[in-house]
Design an enzyme around this catalytic site. Structure first.
Site, PDB file in Angstrom:
ATOM      1  N   TYR A  68       0.835  -1.001   0.185  1.00  0.00           N
ATOM      2  CA  TYR A  68       0.099  -0.197  -0.050  1.00  0.00           C
ATOM      3  C   TYR A  68       0.802   1.266   0.157  1.00  0.00           C
ATOM      4  O   TYR A  68       0.414   2.338  -0.665  1.00  0.00           O
ATOM      5  CB  TYR A  68      -0.856  -0.011   1.251  1.00  0.00           C
ATOM      6  CG  TYR A  68      -2.302  -0.691   0.744  1.00  0.00           C
ATOM      7  CD1 TYR A  68      -3.320  -0.016   0.014  1.00  0.00           C
ATOM      8  CD2 TYR A  68      -2.371  -2.163   1.102  1.00  0.00           C
ATOM      9  CE1 TYR A  68      -4.419  -0.687  -0.394  1.00  0.00           C
ATOM     10  CE2 TYR A  68      -3.380  -2.903   0.649  1.00  0.00           C
ATOM     11  CZ  TYR A  68      -4.465  -2.241   0.029  1.00  0.00           C
ATOM     12  OH  TYR A  68      -5.623  -3.043  -0.481  1.00  0.00           O
ATOM     13  N   VAL A 102     -10.149   4.510  -4.653  1.00  0.00           N
ATOM     14  CA  VAL A 102      -9.586   5.021  -3.187  1.00  0.00           C
ATOM     15  C   VAL A 102      -8.603   5.917  -3.350  1.00  0.00           C
ATOM     16  O   VAL A 102      -7.900   6.459  -2.367  1.00  0.00           O
ATOM     17  CB  VAL A 102      -8.774   3.617  -2.479  1.00  0.00           C
ATOM     18  CG1 VAL A 102     -10.175   2.846  -2.307  1.00  0.00           C
ATOM     19  CG2 VAL A 102      -8.042   3.029  -3.233  1.00  0.00           C
ATOM     20  N   ASP A 103      -8.347   6.594  -4.617  1.00  0.00           N
ATOM     21  CA  ASP A 103      -7.150   7.410  -4.666  1.00  0.00           C
ATOM     22  C   ASP A 103      -6.998   8.717  -4.400  1.00  0.00           C
ATOM     23  O   ASP A 103      -6.077   9.311  -4.161  1.00  0.00           O
ATOM     24  CB  ASP A 103      -6.576   7.137  -6.273  1.00  0.00           C
ATOM     25  CG  ASP A 103      -7.752   7.662  -7.579  1.00  0.00           C
ATOM     26  OD1 ASP A 103      -8.544   8.701  -6.897  1.00  0.00           O
ATOM     27  OD2 ASP A 103      -7.762   7.100  -8.311  1.00  0.00           O
ATOM     28  N   HIS A 120     -15.232   2.286  -1.198  1.00  0.00           N
ATOM     29  CA  HIS A 120     -14.072   1.536  -0.900  1.00  0.00           C
ATOM     30  C   HIS A 120     -13.076   2.186  -0.230  1.00  0.00           C
ATOM     31  O   HIS A 120     -12.092   1.710   0.070  1.00  0.00           O
ATOM     32  CB  HIS A 120     -13.624   0.772  -2.277  1.00  0.00           C
ATOM     33  CG  HIS A 120     -14.418  -0.054  -2.951  1.00  0.00           C
ATOM     34  ND1 HIS A 120     -14.168  -0.396  -4.229  1.00  0.00           N
ATOM     35  CD2 HIS A 120     -15.724  -0.795  -2.745  1.00  0.00           C
ATOM     36  CE1 HIS A 120     -15.168  -1.122  -4.945  1.00  0.00           C
ATOM     37  NE2 HIS A 120     -15.920  -1.297  -3.701  1.00  0.00           N
ATOM     38  N   CYS A 151      -4.782   0.294  20.999  1.00  0.00           N
ATOM     39  CA  CYS A 151      -5.312  -0.885  21.561  1.00  0.00           C
ATOM     40  C   CYS A 151      -4.033  -1.893  21.128  1.00  0.00           C
ATOM     41  O   CYS A 151      -3.999  -2.958  21.400  1.00  0.00           O
ATOM     42  CB  CYS A 151      -6.592  -1.579  21.066  1.00  0.00           C
ATOM     43  SG  CYS A 151      -6.492  -1.704  19.061  1.00  0.00           S
ATOM     44  N   GLY A 188     -16.053   5.500 -16.216  1.00  0.00           N
ATOM     45  CA  GLY A 188     -14.821   4.708 -16.033  1.00  0.00           C
ATOM     46  C   GLY A 188     -15.030   3.128 -15.310  1.00  0.00           C
ATOM     47  O   GLY A 188     -14.196   2.379 -14.815  1.00  0.00           O
ATOM     48  N   ALA A 232     -11.800   8.324 -20.485  1.00  0.00           N
ATOM     49  CA  ALA A 232     -12.678   9.624 -19.711  1.00  0.00           C
ATOM     50  C   ALA A 232     -12.288  10.983 -19.907  1.00  0.00           C
ATOM     51  O   ALA A 232     -12.973  11.903 -19.936  1.00  0.00           O
ATOM     52  CB  ALA A 232     -12.686   9.079 -18.282  1.00  0.00           C
TER      53      ALA A 232
HETATM   54 ZN   LIG Z   1      -7.064   0.144  17.973  1.00  0.00          ZN
END
Ligand SMILES: [Zn+2]
Length: 240
Positions: A68, A102-103, A120, A151, A188, A232
């Site tokens: 990622y 997601v960009d 997304h 956590c 798209g 596009a």
């Molecule tokens: Zn957490």
């Protein structure tokens, strides 16, 4: 490409326009698409279940996180294209965007505060899947894999992975927008695959006029009021 006159007419007269976008709107900026025949389609090169599923992250968090970060570093180098710019003009006239991307490229050019329903999620944030703690990510200063400060679970990219449900609040907002729409512009993506297909059907059942801009023809073309084929970045600016 078909004559754009009808599509332009539909968009001009729309009072409640919904714009649904998929990978094709960002491909012209150089963001690789996930599927398709193109040589840089990501899922042709990588195993989606290893890199984009909760099980893959549990098995090797660093591999997934680094992948990622590699995508984030690519996004830091690219710019929104004329399709994003044209869509931003429609946004300033009140259109709602629903995106599978997601960009964050719509956000970079859209009017401040405009609604963008990201089905997304976003690659520009991390979140904790246990306690929901979230942190924004600066694409130019990428953090390494790290534990949640609350956590201790590893923070993960704030995107929706294979096998995960869409955020119900975002999905319901998307459904409401489509139910209320009098026109829909799909860019798209072919619109024939879920979740897009469900939203298109919702808009169509309310007699919204539907305009489709996608690279390749598909059987779905017959279901819409105007279908235009090509990049596009070439087509959308002609419609606005
Ligand atoms: Zn957490």
């Amino acid at each position: 490409m078909t004559d754009p006159t009808q599509a332009r007419d539909i968009l001009t007269h729309a009072r409640r326009l919904v714009i649904f976008t998929g990978a094709g709107v960002s491909a012209d900026s150089g963001v690789p698409t996930f599927r398709g025949a193109s040589a840089d389609a990501l899922w042709g090169k990588y195993d989606p279940y290893q890199l984009a599923s909760p099980q893959g992250f549990a098995a090797d968090p660093k591999l997934v996180y680094d992948w990622y970060n590699w995508r984030r570093s690519q996004l830091a180098l690219i710019q929104p294209n004329p399709a994003h710019q044209a869509i931003a003009k429609l946004q300033s006239r009140g259109a709602t965007i629903i995106t599978q991307n997601v960009d964050g490229l719509h956000e970079r050019v859209g009017p401040p505060g405009a609604t963008i329903l990201r089905l997304h999620g976003t690659i520009a944030a991390d979140r904790c899947s246990i306690c929901d703690h979230a942190e924004e990510i600066d694409l130019h200063h990428l953090p390494a894999l790290r534990p949640c400060p609350r956590c201790g679970e590893y923070l993960r990219p704030a995107v929706v992975w294979f096998g995960e449900s869409l955020d119900p609040d975002i999905w319901h907002a998307a459904e409401s927008a489509c139910r209320a729409a009098d026109a829909m512009l799909i860019v798209g993506t072919s619109g024939e695959v879920y979740p897009a297909a469900g939203l298109v059907r919702l808009a169509a059942s309310n007699r919204a006029k539907i305009v489709l801009v996608n690279l390749d023809p598909s059987p779905f073309d017959d279901m819409v009021d105007a279908a235009l084929h090509g990049r596009a970045a070439d087509i959308v600016p002609q419609l606005v």
